[in-house]
Scaffold this motif. Structure first.
Motif, PDB file in Angstrom:
ATOM      1  N   MET A   1      44.039  36.581  48.100  1.00 64.01           N
ATOM      2  CA  MET A   1      44.698  37.888  48.210  1.00 64.01           C
ATOM      3  C   MET A   1      44.514  38.723  46.946  1.00 64.01           C
ATOM      4  N   GLN A   2      44.032  38.092  45.884  1.00 65.65           N
ATOM      5  CA  GLN A   2      43.810  38.814  44.622  1.00 65.65           C
ATOM      6  C   GLN A   2      42.404  39.390  44.524  1.00 65.65           C
ATOM      7  N   ALA A   3      41.549  39.074  45.496  1.00 61.45           N
ATOM      8  CA  ALA A   3      40.116  39.320  45.334  1.00 61.45           C
ATOM      9  C   ALA A   3      39.771  40.770  45.019  1.00 61.45           C
ATOM     10  N   SER A   4      40.417  41.721  45.685  1.00 62.37           N
ATOM     11  CA  SER A   4      40.051  43.125  45.491  1.00 62.37           C
ATOM     12  C   SER A   4      40.421  43.638  44.101  1.00 62.37           C
ATOM     13  N   TRP A   5      41.288  42.936  43.399  1.00 64.92           N
ATOM     14  CA  TRP A   5      41.720  43.378  42.075  1.00 64.92           C
ATOM     15  C   TRP A   5      40.847  42.825  40.958  1.00 64.92           C
ATOM     16  N   LEU A   6      39.941  41.927  41.284  1.00 62.86           N
ATOM     17  CA  LEU A   6      39.172  41.251  40.237  1.00 62.86           C
ATOM     18  C   LEU A   6      38.131  42.150  39.585  1.00 62.86           C
ATOM     19  N   PHE A   7      37.727  43.213  40.256  1.00 64.89           N
ATOM     20  CA  PHE A   7      36.740  44.115  39.660  1.00 64.89           C
ATOM     21  C   PHE A   7      37.287  44.820  38.417  1.00 64.89           C
TER      22      PHE A   7
END
Length: 776
Positions: free
Chosen positions: A617-623
């Motif tokens: 659920m954190q994936a989109s924030w990793l950028f």
């Protein structure tokens, strides 16, 4: 000509009336936007359109399914089989159903509700009469045309049944309730103690969870007949019904046209006397006024939802926002009574401060990416209560619970992420609990292998002996992904130790926080399954080996878990390489967008970004960490658009796990997130793409001095989703993150939004949020 003039005058008159009517129309409150029916098709037992309070013990809701996965209420089924009191994970209790005519004590199948003994007392409903709002539910049953309304306090329920004609009326109380974990009724009693009151209990067992639901039922008019049933045998004209298995009781009434029967109920896990105390304490002040109880519930919900004010022209986005905020507080449960009495994991009666209830739930697995950060920001009092509750259970049972369903050690899910919640609460200045006791509990949890409880659950961490010995969980014994989760909890312990000045413990657990490297295969650049002898498992692909209880990756795969490193995103970037990290992650989003970011049927090879489950659920924030924050802005928007809906048929895809999907949406819609769960000694927020032009967070008076923090996203829209520039408290902000302390002292974050990425904002070396590791 005269006809034309009359038409014009009539139109003008109607227009004037419309203007006056519009001017008099009350402004919608946040509670008016929250829709409990949203997302109730294909939803879990804990997610329903019923009436409850925040973390209510009583969660009154209609049930219309059998004992199946995602049981309870299904929007597309046009019937009701009962209104039951408990909708907690692995728990149910006391179903109520009004009927008329010949007494029928069989519920009947979910797919065949008509009238008659063969199909049971289940009733079809007039779907157009169904209404739901926070704290209230109503529907008219076809059998008898009975309008049934329900509302609640925290521990008590209120029913209002309206009968349109004279009837032989029966109100049934069924204990054998089909749900996801249908319980065995071991022992139960109903006793008619007066002409208006029934007491009783139901001792029941669901898997490892054995508990007793005590209840009290009272009416505003005399009962005219009482009896019950055990199996297919009906028992009439008695004052007590006792038995086990499929059983229940009923109260009879003679109604006239237009009659209203009101009924109040309360439950407790402690005793009948405690259920009575819950009932009299919470219901007596309202003096049998259904409207007063309903209005009280509405006011409490509106006060909670009003802690965040959103301003925007999109009514749909407001509906999504406030419904998701509502869901973040609706599914977890209070299990202590009004005077603070509760039953501990060893079935002993305990006393706690009634101001701080004992709380229960499914696991706190990965709630650091949703619920934790919402609660600690918007309701620090609730985060404080959760911390105190977890510590009370630790004092009573010797272990922190992963998710205290019925206040038992379930062992559900993996790791001990309640540690993250307590640590984050403390780091954000919410410190009115025993911090040294909290650290002791964390140290015990992270140094002692888990044990099986007498009930068959697990206290502590499974596969932990090998983790302590090898620094990873070998594939021979359990999920290799546990290594990553244990390492994150180790880091949280280190941060708590650092905050308390415990240098030795800090150094020990910081070293262990790097254990994720032990299962990183540099040849393939993935987290990989590893045997006890140190060899890599050969039959392997990045999309293989998901599991619920066994080898591989818990409810995920190697692709997803290779990005799972909440405390050290930079460490993974160093191992994977920045270009590979960005390319792999972005390609995963492009591939998953076609499926609305939901791996239905666990099709992980097709849907690497599975927002319908917790592991990424954190994936989109990793950028934000990898020098491309505009991709965080892009993909968080896409998830909000595609994964989340605004109808009963589509609210949340996948598994809306007790408010986790809801809380993620609320944080993302404000443009805020905490990949590390806010557990560092100096917590911070990462920035995304706010959904609204303006968000005002009303900060808690006790912990945050009652100021406000405003987030403005000027020109924001679905097209204008990219940050062009930012100002924090009147100073330029050139990084995609800022500290929690700068938010809670009050102020503003102003973002200028545009249709194209500003690739210079937040992307320079040194702009990334803090991580355990430094950039290579």
């Amino acid at each position: 000509m005269m006809s034309f003039i009359k038409t014009v005058l009539l139109a003008a008159s109607l227009s004037a009336i419309a203007v006056v009517s519009s001017a008099q129309k009350p402004t919608k409150q946040p509670v008016d936007y929250a829709d409990p029916l949203l997302g109730t098709s294909e939803s879990r037992w804990m997610l329903n359109p019923g009436a409850t309070m925040p973390f209510g013990m009583v969660q009154l809701a209609p049930d219309n399914q059998g004992g199946v996965w995602k049981s309870g209420y299904e929007y597309t089924l046009n019937n009701v089989g009962g209104f039951s009191h408990i909708h907690s994970w692995t728990m149910a209790g006391l179903s109520v159903m009004p009927t008329v005519g010949v007494l029928n004590t069989r519920r009947g199948p979910a797919d065949g509700p008509t009238t008659g003994w063969t199909t049971g007392y289940r009733s079809r409903v007039y779907k157009e009469t169904e209404k739901a709002s926070p704290g209230y539910y109503a529907v008219k049953l076809m059998n008898g045309d009975i309008t049934t309304e329900i509302t609640t306090t925290t521990r008590s329920g209120f029913f209002r049944f309206t009968y349109p004609k004279a009837e032989d009326a029966h109100i049934l109380f069924d204990l054998d309730i089909p749900f996801e974990d249908t319980a065995e009724i071991l022992d139960a009693i109903f006793t008619k103690v007066s002409d208006t009151q029934i007491d009783g209990y139901s001792k029941q067992k669901s898997g490892w969870n054995e508990y007793t639901v005590y209840f009290v039922i009272r009416f505003d008019r005399p009962i005219q007949g009482f009896g019950g049933w055990i199996g297919n045998k009906q028992i009439k004209n008695v004052t007590k019904v006792a038995g086990k298995g499929s059983m229940g009781a009923y109260a009879d009434f003679k109604t006239q046209a237009g009659d209203v029967i009101q009924m109040q109920t309360a439950i407790s896990l402690v005793s009948i006397d405690q259920a009575k105390l819950n009932l009299t304490t919470e219901m007596d002040p309202f003096k049998w006024s259904f409207e007063a109880v309903h209005n009280n519930a509405r006011t409490i919900w509106n006060n909670l939802l009003s802690k965040i004010k959103v301003e925007d022209n999109s009514e749909i986005n407001k509906k999504k926002f406030y419904t998701n905020l509502y869901r973040s507080y609706v599914a977890r449960t209070t299990w202590s009574d009004v005077n603070g009495k509760w039953i501990d994991p060893n079935e002993k009666e305990r006393q706690t401060d009634p101001r701080y209830p004992i709380l229960g739930s499914d696991a706190l697995w990965n709630t650091f990416w949703n619920l934790n950060q919402l609660w600690t920001l918007v309701n620090p009092d609730i985060a404080s209560n959760w911390s105190k509750s977890l510590l009370e259970i630790y004092k009573a049972g010797g272990w922190l619970p992963k998710g205290p369903a019925g206040i038992e050690y379930s062992g559900i899910m993996e790791a001990s992420h309640e540690i993250s919640l307590i640590a984050s609460t403390y780091q954000k200045g919410i410190r009115d609990f025993d911090a040294n006791l909290a650290l002791d509990a964390m140290l015990h949890q992270q140094t002692t292998p888990g044990v099986k409880t007498p009930e068959g659950g697990i206290a502590g961490n499974k596969f932990y002996k090998s983790y302590l010995e090898l620094g990873y969980v070998p594939n021979d014994e359990g999920q290799v992904s546990n290594t990553l989760e244990y390492a994150y909890d180790d880091w949280c312990v280190a941060q708590m130790a650092k905050a308390l000045g415990k240098t030795v413990e800090y150094n020990t657990f910081m070293k262990r926080a790097g254990n994720y490297r032990n299962i990183w295969d540099p040849k393939v650049k993935y987290v990989r399954m590893k045997n006890r002898d140190g060899s890599w498992v050969k039959d392997w692909t990045p999309y293989c080996c998901t599991s619920f209880n066994g080898s591989g990756y818990l409810e995920g795969n190697a692709w997803q878990y290779s990005f799972f490193n909440p405390h050290d995103v930079q460490g993974i970037i160093n191992l994977m390489g920045k270009d590979e990290f960005n390319n792999r992650l972005n390609e995963g989003f492009i591939k998953s967008a076609r499926y609305d970011f939901n791996a239905e049927g666990d099709l992980y090879d097709l849907v690497p970004i599975n927002h319908g489950n917790q592991p990424n659920m954190q994936a989109s924030w990793l950028f934000n960490y990898s020098g491309k924050p505009w991709l965080t802005q892009k993909w968080t928007r896409e998830i909000m658009n595609k994964y989340y809906g605004a109808t009963p048929y589509k609210g949340w895809l996948g598994d809306e796990d007790e408010g986790q999907m809801g809380a993620w949406f609320v944080m993302a819609a404000m443009g805020l997130f905490e990949t590390d769960g806010g557990a560092s000694t100096k917590p911070f927020y990462e920035i995304g793409s706010p959904l609204f032009n303006k968000v005002t967070i009303n900060l808690n008076q006790q912990y945050y001095k009652g100021k406000t923090f405003i987030i403005e996203a000027r020109n924001t829209s679905d097209v204008n989703r990219y940050i062009q520039s930012a100002t924090l408290n009147d100073k330029p902000l050139n990084k995609p993150w800022f500290y929690h302390q700068d938010l809670v002292k009050g102020g503003s974050l102003i973002l200028i939004m545009g249709p194209q990425p500003n690739t210079n904002w937040g992307s320079k070396p040194g702009d990334a949020p803090p991580s355990m590791s430094s950039a290579n």
